[in-house]
Design a protein around this motif. Sequence first.
Motif, mmCIF file in Angstrom:
data_model
loop_
_atom_site.group_PDB
_atom_site.id
_atom_site.type_symbol
_atom_site.label_atom_id
_atom_site.label_comp_id
_atom_site.label_asym_id
_atom_site.label_seq_id
_atom_site.Cartn_x
_atom_site.Cartn_y
_atom_site.Cartn_z
ATOM 1 N N LEU A 72 0.838 -1.190 0.000
ATOM 2 C CA LEU A 72 0.000 0.000 0.000
ATOM 3 C C LEU A 72 0.878 1.246 0.000
ATOM 4 C CD1 LEU A 72 -2.740 -0.997 2.598
ATOM 5 C CD2 LEU A 72 -2.752 -1.292 0.129
ATOM 6 N N ARG A 73 0.490 2.227 -0.805
ATOM 7 C CA ARG A 73 1.227 3.485 -0.820
ATOM 8 C C ARG A 73 0.863 4.295 0.424
ATOM 9 N NH1 ARG A 73 -0.550 3.291 -5.983
ATOM 10 N NH2 ARG A 73 -2.123 4.866 -5.586
ATOM 11 N N ALA A 74 1.787 5.087 0.900
ATOM 12 C CA ALA A 74 1.535 5.915 2.083
ATOM 13 C C ALA A 74 0.967 7.254 1.628
ATOM 14 C CB ALA A 74 2.826 6.119 2.857
ATOM 15 N N TYR A 75 -0.293 7.505 1.938
ATOM 16 C CA TYR A 75 -0.923 8.760 1.565
ATOM 17 C C TYR A 75 -0.998 9.736 2.745
ATOM 18 C CZ TYR A 75 -2.560 6.962 -2.921
ATOM 19 O OH TYR A 75 -2.623 6.464 -4.185
ATOM 20 N N GLU A 76 -0.924 9.247 3.934
ATOM 21 C CA GLU A 76 -1.176 10.101 5.092
ATOM 22 C C GLU A 76 -0.298 9.670 6.250
ATOM 23 O OE1 GLU A 76 -1.746 12.781 6.655
ATOM 24 O OE2 GLU A 76 -3.841 13.009 6.085
ATOM 25 N N GLU A 77 0.020 10.626 7.099
ATOM 26 C CA GLU A 77 0.721 10.287 8.328
ATOM 27 C C GLU A 77 -0.193 9.464 9.232
ATOM 28 O OE1 GLU A 77 3.415 13.641 9.804
ATOM 29 O OE2 GLU A 77 1.693 14.673 8.983
ATOM 30 N N ALA A 78 0.401 8.844 10.213
ATOM 31 C CA ALA A 78 -0.408 8.169 11.233
ATOM 32 C C ALA A 78 -1.224 9.228 11.958
ATOM 33 C CB ALA A 78 0.501 7.428 12.204
ATOM 34 N N LEU A 79 -2.521 9.121 11.897
ATOM 35 C CA LEU A 79 -3.376 10.168 12.434
ATOM 36 C C LEU A 79 -3.449 10.073 13.958
ATOM 37 C CD1 LEU A 79 -6.283 9.978 9.855
ATOM 38 C CD2 LEU A 79 -4.324 11.512 9.856
ATOM 39 N N GLY A 96 -10.337 29.212 3.179
ATOM 40 C CA GLY A 96 -9.021 29.160 3.815
ATOM 41 C C GLY A 96 -8.324 27.858 3.485
ATOM 42 N N ILE A 97 -7.352 27.483 4.309
ATOM 43 C CA ILE A 97 -6.562 26.289 4.069
ATOM 44 C C ILE A 97 -6.502 25.437 5.335
ATOM 45 C CG2 ILE A 97 -5.131 27.634 2.471
ATOM 46 C CD1 ILE A 97 -2.800 27.284 4.497
ATOM 47 N N ASN A 98 -6.187 24.165 5.151
ATOM 48 C CA ASN A 98 -5.733 23.338 6.267
ATOM 49 C C ASN A 98 -4.567 22.488 5.776
ATOM 50 O OD1 ASN A 98 -7.441 21.465 4.774
ATOM 51 N ND2 ASN A 98 -7.449 20.146 6.587
ATOM 52 N N ASN A 99 -3.761 22.005 6.689
ATOM 53 C CA ASN A 99 -2.533 21.302 6.335
ATOM 54 C C ASN A 99 -2.793 19.837 6.018
ATOM 55 O OD1 ASN A 99 -2.843 21.697 9.385
ATOM 56 N ND2 ASN A 99 -1.471 19.928 9.351
ATOM 57 N N HIS A 100 -2.179 19.385 4.913
ATOM 58 C CA HIS A 100 -2.132 17.970 4.556
ATOM 59 C C HIS A 100 -0.818 17.426 5.092
ATOM 60 C CE1 HIS A 100 -2.339 14.265 2.345
ATOM 61 N NE2 HIS A 100 -1.298 14.556 1.587
ATOM 62 N N MET A 101 -0.898 16.472 6.036
ATOM 63 C CA MET A 101 0.273 15.999 6.783
ATOM 64 C C MET A 101 0.849 17.175 7.581
ATOM 65 S SD MET A 101 2.011 13.232 4.256
ATOM 66 C CE MET A 101 1.021 12.200 3.222
ATOM 67 N N GLY A 102 2.166 17.408 7.506
ATOM 68 C CA GLY A 102 2.728 18.604 8.133
ATOM 69 C C GLY A 102 3.175 18.463 9.568
ATOM 70 N N SER A 103 3.379 17.241 10.075
ATOM 71 C CA SER A 103 3.791 17.105 11.471
ATOM 72 C C SER A 103 5.134 17.787 11.743
ATOM 73 C CB SER A 103 3.861 15.628 11.865
ATOM 74 O OG SER A 103 4.710 14.909 10.990
ATOM 75 N N LYS A 104 5.977 17.875 10.729
ATOM 76 C CA LYS A 104 7.259 18.570 10.898
ATOM 77 C C LYS A 104 7.116 20.058 10.630
ATOM 78 C CE LYS A 104 12.129 18.467 9.477
ATOM 79 N NZ LYS A 104 13.156 17.753 8.664
ATOM 80 N N PHE A 105 6.440 20.411 9.538
ATOM 81 C CA PHE A 105 6.387 21.816 9.145
ATOM 82 C C PHE A 105 5.538 22.651 10.102
ATOM 83 C CE2 PHE A 105 5.055 25.532 6.753
ATOM 84 C CZ PHE A 105 6.244 25.926 6.153
ATOM 85 N N THR A 106 4.413 22.113 10.572
ATOM 86 C CA THR A 106 3.557 22.919 11.450
ATOM 87 C C THR A 106 4.194 23.174 12.808
ATOM 88 O OG1 THR A 106 2.375 20.939 12.204
ATOM 89 C CG2 THR A 106 1.432 22.157 10.346
ATOM 90 N N ALA A 107 5.260 22.450 13.131
ATOM 91 C CA ALA A 107 5.995 22.694 14.381
ATOM 92 C C ALA A 107 7.167 23.651 14.158
ATOM 93 C CB ALA A 107 6.509 21.375 14.953
#
Length: 370
Positions: free
Chosen positions: A81-88, A243-254
């Motif tokens: 399976l391809r990885a589309y999303e971080e572990a939520l 507006g916007i919301n972040n797709h993934m971003g666990s590193k960038f939003t920090a």
Amino acid sequence: MRRLIYFAVALTVVVGGYWLATRIIPESRQTQRVRISATAVAERQAPRPWYVTQSPPPVLITAPDEPVFPDPADEPTAQPLRAYEEALPREVYETPAKSPPAAKPAAVLLLTPAPAAPLLAPAPAAPGELPPWRRYALAPPPLDGRPMIALVIDDLGIDKKRSARAIALKGPLTLSFLAYASDIKRQTAAARAAGHELLLHIPMEPASEYVDPGPHVLKTALSAAELRRRLKWGFSRFDAFVGINNHMGSKFTAYPAGMQVVMEELRRRGLLFLDSRTSRASVGAEMARRMGVPYAERNIFLDHVNDAAVVESRLAETERLARRKGYAVAISHPRDSTFKALVPWLRGIEAKGFRLVPLSAIVRGVTASG
């Protein structure tokens, strides 16, 4: 008699040679063709990165109905399976109490690794003109005291079949479309016509290097100029979003310096920010508050487990939070198990004493109190 024997031997050689020519040699050529065909198929099926240049993944262009979140029925077990999303995140996040507003500063933030940001007022709109987050917002519901629930479905646009299912759901919902999806203007126009509010889903850098967020991703290693260029590309993909919301971003939003650039652009354009909170260390909401950007935060992810029963339990948790806090923001994704749980829940939510609202209705309350 000797001549007869010679003739029989010669005939045997001729017949045997002809048989070999018509049977053995063509078979080897056929085997060669099968081998070449098998090699070509293997090359086509070899794993490839989502993209080579800044363009949507080729596999997603040629197979637009391939699910963003592969369900067991859609993907053979032999295929990875391809990885589309971080572990939520599984936890329920409750917005902390707001501190009193500080005095309006005279200057904006500087791009530093950890800015001590003063509080800014929201960006002013032209006289007589509402900012886009208000202009494109759905009409706010009457304030009748019922707890409000905003349901956001993001990661839309790539899997067109399931995106269409999300658009067909009973609303008002808030639908967030990936910036790099193809045919995005037609899809978002259909969502708008169906009575849903729109967000732009911006890919941001995850903590894991093994998860690919897609093209035009905002990364911590990029300059402020490049971040703005990528944001500008995303903003140009379709219109009428609030507006916007972040797709993934666990590193960038920090990463405060990068999120500052994002908030500067949102403030300048009059857009809101929904922090998906894929990381406990996210500075998104605090940066938005200080920069004068209207914002809200995700409280619950509904489908961190691809199971309808789990989604139902998370919807019940959403209801409990909304009763306790007065509102709740839940995020889900285009998955078959999610739709299975959402369809009956949406039919009965009003009868339970809740009001389903677009995200902008929650943002109005958060902004007014923050």
